[in-house]
Scaffold this motif. Structure first.
Motif, PDB file in Angstrom:
ATOM      1  N   ALA A 100     -69.287   8.556  -3.930  1.00 43.01           N
ATOM      2  CA  ALA A 100     -69.855   9.450  -2.924  1.00 43.01           C
ATOM      3  C   ALA A 100     -70.998  10.243  -3.534  1.00 43.01           C
ATOM      4  O   ALA A 100     -72.056  10.411  -2.929  1.00 43.01           O
ATOM      5  CB  ALA A 100     -68.782  10.398  -2.391  1.00 43.01           C
ATOM      6  N   ARG A 101     -70.804  10.679  -4.760  1.00 43.44           N
ATOM      7  CA  ARG A 101     -71.851  11.451  -5.419  1.00 43.44           C
ATOM      8  C   ARG A 101     -73.099  10.602  -5.636  1.00 43.44           C
ATOM      9  O   ARG A 101     -74.213  11.030  -5.397  1.00 43.44           O
ATOM     10  CB  ARG A 101     -71.332  12.002  -6.733  1.00 43.44           C
ATOM     11  N   GLU A 102     -72.842   9.360  -6.043  1.00 43.98           N
ATOM     12  CA  GLU A 102     -73.952   8.435  -6.255  1.00 43.98           C
ATOM     13  C   GLU A 102     -74.738   8.214  -4.962  1.00 43.98           C
ATOM     14  O   GLU A 102     -75.957   8.265  -4.937  1.00 43.98           O
ATOM     15  CB  GLU A 102     -73.387   7.079  -6.671  1.00 43.98           C
ATOM     16  N   ILE A 116     -84.590  23.797  -2.088  1.00 41.43           N
ATOM     17  CA  ILE A 116     -83.350  24.248  -1.444  1.00 41.43           C
ATOM     18  C   ILE A 116     -82.242  24.199  -2.492  1.00 41.43           C
ATOM     19  O   ILE A 116     -82.091  23.204  -3.198  1.00 41.43           O
ATOM     20  CB  ILE A 116     -82.966  23.316  -0.273  1.00 41.43           C
ATOM     21  N   LYS A 117     -81.505  25.246  -2.543  1.00 36.16           N
ATOM     22  CA  LYS A 117     -80.400  25.267  -3.496  1.00 36.16           C
ATOM     23  C   LYS A 117     -79.359  24.246  -3.017  1.00 36.16           C
ATOM     24  O   LYS A 117     -78.880  24.336  -1.888  1.00 36.16           O
ATOM     25  CB  LYS A 117     -79.784  26.664  -3.511  1.00 36.16           C
ATOM     26  N   PRO A 118     -79.057  23.244  -3.842  1.00 38.58           N
ATOM     27  CA  PRO A 118     -78.139  22.218  -3.341  1.00 38.58           C
ATOM     28  C   PRO A 118     -76.742  22.786  -3.097  1.00 38.58           C
ATOM     29  O   PRO A 118     -76.203  23.481  -3.932  1.00 38.58           O
ATOM     30  CB  PRO A 118     -78.123  21.165  -4.453  1.00 38.58           C
ATOM     31  N   ARG A 119     -76.249  22.524  -1.920  1.00 43.40           N
ATOM     32  CA  ARG A 119     -74.887  22.951  -1.616  1.00 43.40           C
ATOM     33  C   ARG A 119     -73.960  21.768  -1.871  1.00 43.40           C
ATOM     34  O   ARG A 119     -74.422  20.654  -2.106  1.00 43.40           O
ATOM     35  CB  ARG A 119     -74.785  23.397  -0.157  1.00 43.40           C
ATOM     36  N   VAL A 140     -55.925  12.805  -3.343  1.00 50.36           N
ATOM     37  CA  VAL A 140     -57.200  13.303  -3.841  1.00 50.36           C
ATOM     38  C   VAL A 140     -57.087  14.804  -4.134  1.00 50.36           C
ATOM     39  O   VAL A 140     -57.583  15.301  -5.138  1.00 50.36           O
ATOM     40  CB  VAL A 140     -58.324  13.022  -2.815  1.00 50.36           C
ATOM     41  N   ILE A 141     -56.378  15.494  -3.269  1.00 53.48           N
ATOM     42  CA  ILE A 141     -56.203  16.936  -3.475  1.00 53.48           C
ATOM     43  C   ILE A 141     -55.397  17.213  -4.736  1.00 53.48           C
ATOM     44  O   ILE A 141     -55.772  18.024  -5.565  1.00 53.48           O
ATOM     45  CB  ILE A 141     -55.499  17.578  -2.258  1.00 53.48           C
ATOM     46  N   ASN A 142     -54.293  16.500  -4.870  1.00 47.57           N
ATOM     47  CA  ASN A 142     -53.466  16.714  -6.060  1.00 47.57           C
ATOM     48  C   ASN A 142     -54.238  16.482  -7.336  1.00 47.57           C
ATOM     49  O   ASN A 142     -54.037  17.144  -8.335  1.00 47.57           O
ATOM     50  CB  ASN A 142     -52.251  15.777  -6.048  1.00 47.57           C
ATOM     51  N   LYS A 143     -55.109  15.499  -7.273  1.00 44.32           N
ATOM     52  CA  LYS A 143     -55.874  15.166  -8.467  1.00 44.32           C
ATOM     53  C   LYS A 143     -56.975  16.168  -8.731  1.00 44.32           C
ATOM     54  O   LYS A 143     -57.326  16.400  -9.870  1.00 44.32           O
ATOM     55  CB  LYS A 143     -56.524  13.789  -8.283  1.00 44.32           C
ATOM     56  N   ASN A 144     -57.531  16.676  -7.671  1.00 49.15           N
ATOM     57  CA  ASN A 144     -58.792  17.388  -7.848  1.00 49.15           C
ATOM     58  C   ASN A 144     -58.805  18.865  -7.493  1.00 49.15           C
ATOM     59  O   ASN A 144     -59.688  19.576  -7.913  1.00 49.15           O
ATOM     60  CB  ASN A 144     -59.898  16.697  -7.056  1.00 49.15           C
ATOM     61  N   VAL A 145     -57.879  19.269  -6.678  1.00 44.46           N
ATOM     62  CA  VAL A 145     -57.944  20.672  -6.279  1.00 44.46           C
ATOM     63  C   VAL A 145     -56.991  21.466  -7.145  1.00 44.46           C
ATOM     64  O   VAL A 145     -55.785  21.279  -7.101  1.00 44.46           O
ATOM     65  CB  VAL A 145     -57.605  20.841  -4.785  1.00 44.46           C
ATOM     66  N   ASN A 166     -69.242  19.776  -6.642  1.00 42.79           N
ATOM     67  CA  ASN A 166     -70.265  19.177  -5.781  1.00 42.79           C
ATOM     68  C   ASN A 166     -69.763  18.630  -4.448  1.00 42.79           C
ATOM     69  O   ASN A 166     -70.564  18.297  -3.588  1.00 42.79           O
ATOM     70  CB  ASN A 166     -70.948  18.020  -6.513  1.00 42.79           C
ATOM     71  N   ILE A 167     -68.469  18.455  -4.319  1.00 37.41           N
ATOM     72  CA  ILE A 167     -67.969  17.766  -3.116  1.00 37.41           C
ATOM     73  C   ILE A 167     -66.837  18.518  -2.433  1.00 37.41           C
ATOM     74  O   ILE A 167     -65.880  18.955  -3.077  1.00 37.41           O
ATOM     75  CB  ILE A 167     -67.472  16.341  -3.464  1.00 37.41           C
ATOM     76  N   GLU A 168     -66.990  18.626  -1.122  1.00 38.10           N
ATOM     77  CA  GLU A 168     -65.927  19.219  -0.317  1.00 38.10           C
ATOM     78  C   GLU A 168     -65.439  18.210   0.723  1.00 38.10           C
ATOM     79  O   GLU A 168     -66.231  17.441   1.262  1.00 38.10           O
ATOM     80  CB  GLU A 168     -66.456  20.447   0.435  1.00 38.10           C
ATOM     81  N   LEU A 169     -64.149  18.271   0.974  1.00 43.57           N
ATOM     82  CA  LEU A 169     -63.549  17.326   1.917  1.00 43.57           C
ATOM     83  C   LEU A 169     -62.879  18.087   3.054  1.00 43.57           C
ATOM     84  O   LEU A 169     -62.123  19.033   2.817  1.00 43.57           O
ATOM     85  CB  LEU A 169     -62.500  16.482   1.178  1.00 43.57           C
ATOM     86  N   LEU A 170     -63.151  17.666   4.271  1.00 45.08           N
ATOM     87  CA  LEU A 170     -62.486  18.271   5.424  1.00 45.08           C
ATOM     88  C   LEU A 170     -61.000  17.919   5.356  1.00 45.08           C
ATOM     89  O   LEU A 170     -60.650  16.760   5.143  1.00 45.08           O
ATOM     90  CB  LEU A 170     -63.107  17.705   6.704  1.00 45.08           C
ATOM     91  N   ASP A 171     -60.140  18.916   5.521  1.00 49.25           N
ATOM     92  CA  ASP A 171     -58.721  18.659   5.243  1.00 49.25           C
ATOM     93  C   ASP A 171     -58.000  17.862   6.328  1.00 49.25           C
ATOM     94  O   ASP A 171     -56.917  17.346   6.102  1.00 49.25           O
ATOM     95  CB  ASP A 171     -57.980  19.962   4.942  1.00 49.25           C
ATOM     96  N   THR A 172     -58.588  17.756   7.517  1.00 50.48           N
ATOM     97  CA  THR A 172     -57.924  16.945   8.540  1.00 50.48           C
ATOM     98  C   THR A 172     -58.713  15.667   8.801  1.00 50.48           C
ATOM     99  O   THR A 172     -59.915  15.698   9.024  1.00 50.48           O
ATOM    100  CB  THR A 172     -57.795  17.709   9.877  1.00 50.48           C
TER     101      THR A 172
END
Ligand code: GDP
Ligand code: MG
Length: 288
Positions: A100-102, A116-119, A140-145, A166-172
């Protein structure tokens, strides 16, 4: 019989997903690795034209790898980024985030160029029911949050989970049922559990499963039920062979009901081993 696979409430859910999609930069579309084309939402491309997409072939542990690899290549040749995932066993999850980052690196660079400041990049998981969206998000949450503490009393309308800086995920996740008029797609989605059994003609579905197994996995079909059928045996005859082996006659007739349930159950519990329902050559031939 023509079955209506797309109930009214799905239309509403689809509209809601479309609204949420506006909030994100990149979409994770989960497809079932056993039927990647049938579980892919073809209409999504129209909805999210300008957004990047990553097609995640989930349940890779259950599919026929050789057949499914052809589909991965097919998606890639059609401009998608495609990755494998086994969410149940937490495999490949970080690869997906890196992908996703790529995919978004250009967008980030452009933001920096413009001053622009990257969000953080925003993503969302979508897919048909039962494809593994919740499992994927949880893993993914367990691994990363680092900190997902419950905060009671906080009304959470839309929560963004930070996967890394760098990455946010919508929880639903978004449940998106493809609207289709192809009966075969409906039957495959029923086999993988994306369509509820109570609205599905299971007799048709089980005969269709026999047909797929007969054409592409004949040895497995024969060995599981200790029968001896061939590519030319009629599907109903095969069902009766299975009924004969597995159940007593009822009033002199085969126990079709039990046999239908058995076949579907055996597919869903991997009795036939690793199976891919979408046969590549066959489906592309039909398309042309
Ligand atoms: N074998 C296997 N099972 C999975 C995988 N991901 C999810 N599942 C199972 O699939 C079922 C549906 O998963 P769920 O996350 O609830 O799907 P959702 O409806 O898309 O949210 C559950 O029984 C999961 O344990 C996977 O990668 N491999
Ligand atoms: Mg779910």
């Amino acid at each position: 019989m023509v079955i209506q696979w797309f109930p009214g409430h799905m239309a509403k859910a689809t509209r809601e997903v479309r609204e949420k999609l506006k909030l994100v930069d990149i979409v994770f579309e989960l497809v079932d690795a056993r039927c990647p084309l049938s579980s892919h939402n073809m209409y999504l491309d129209e909805v999210v034209k300008d957004k990047k997409k990553i097609i995640i072939f989930n349940k890779i542990d259950l599919c026929d790898k050789k057949e499914t690899a052809k589909w991965k290549k097919y998606f890639e040749e059609n401009g998608y980024k495609a990755v494998y995932s086994d969410s149940k066993n937490s495999k490949n999850l970080n690869d997906i985030i890196n992908s996703a980052r790529e995919e978004l690196s250009e967008k980030l660079e452009r933001m920096i160029e413009k001053g622009i400041k990257p969000r953080a990049i925003r993503t969302m998981v979508i897919g048909v029911p039962n494809v593994g969206k919740s499992t994927f998000i949880n893993k993914v949450i367990n691994k990363n949050v680092a900190n997902t503490a419950n905060r009671p009393g906080v009304t959470k309308k839309q929560q963004w989970l930070k996967l890394n800086k760098n990455i946010e995920l919508l929880d639903t996740p978004g449940i998106l049922m493809p609207k289709f008029d192809n009966q075969e797609i409906g039957k495959k989605l029923s086999l993988v559990g994306s369509i509820k059994d109570d609205i599905t003609p299971l007799d048709d579905v089980s005969l269709y499963l026999i047909d797929i197994l007969k054409r592409h996995y004949l040895e497995k079909l024969n060995s599981v039920y200790k029968i001896n059928v061939n590519h030319n045996t009629n599907n109903l005859t095969i069902m009766e062979e299975i009924a004969k082996k597995c159940y007593k006659l009822i009033d002199g007739d085969y126990d079709y009901d039990s046999t239908i349930k058995l076949l579907i159950q055996d597919f869903r519990t991997q009795k036939f081993g690793l199976i891919t329902l979408d046969n590549f050559e066959e489906m592309l031939k039909n398309e042309n």
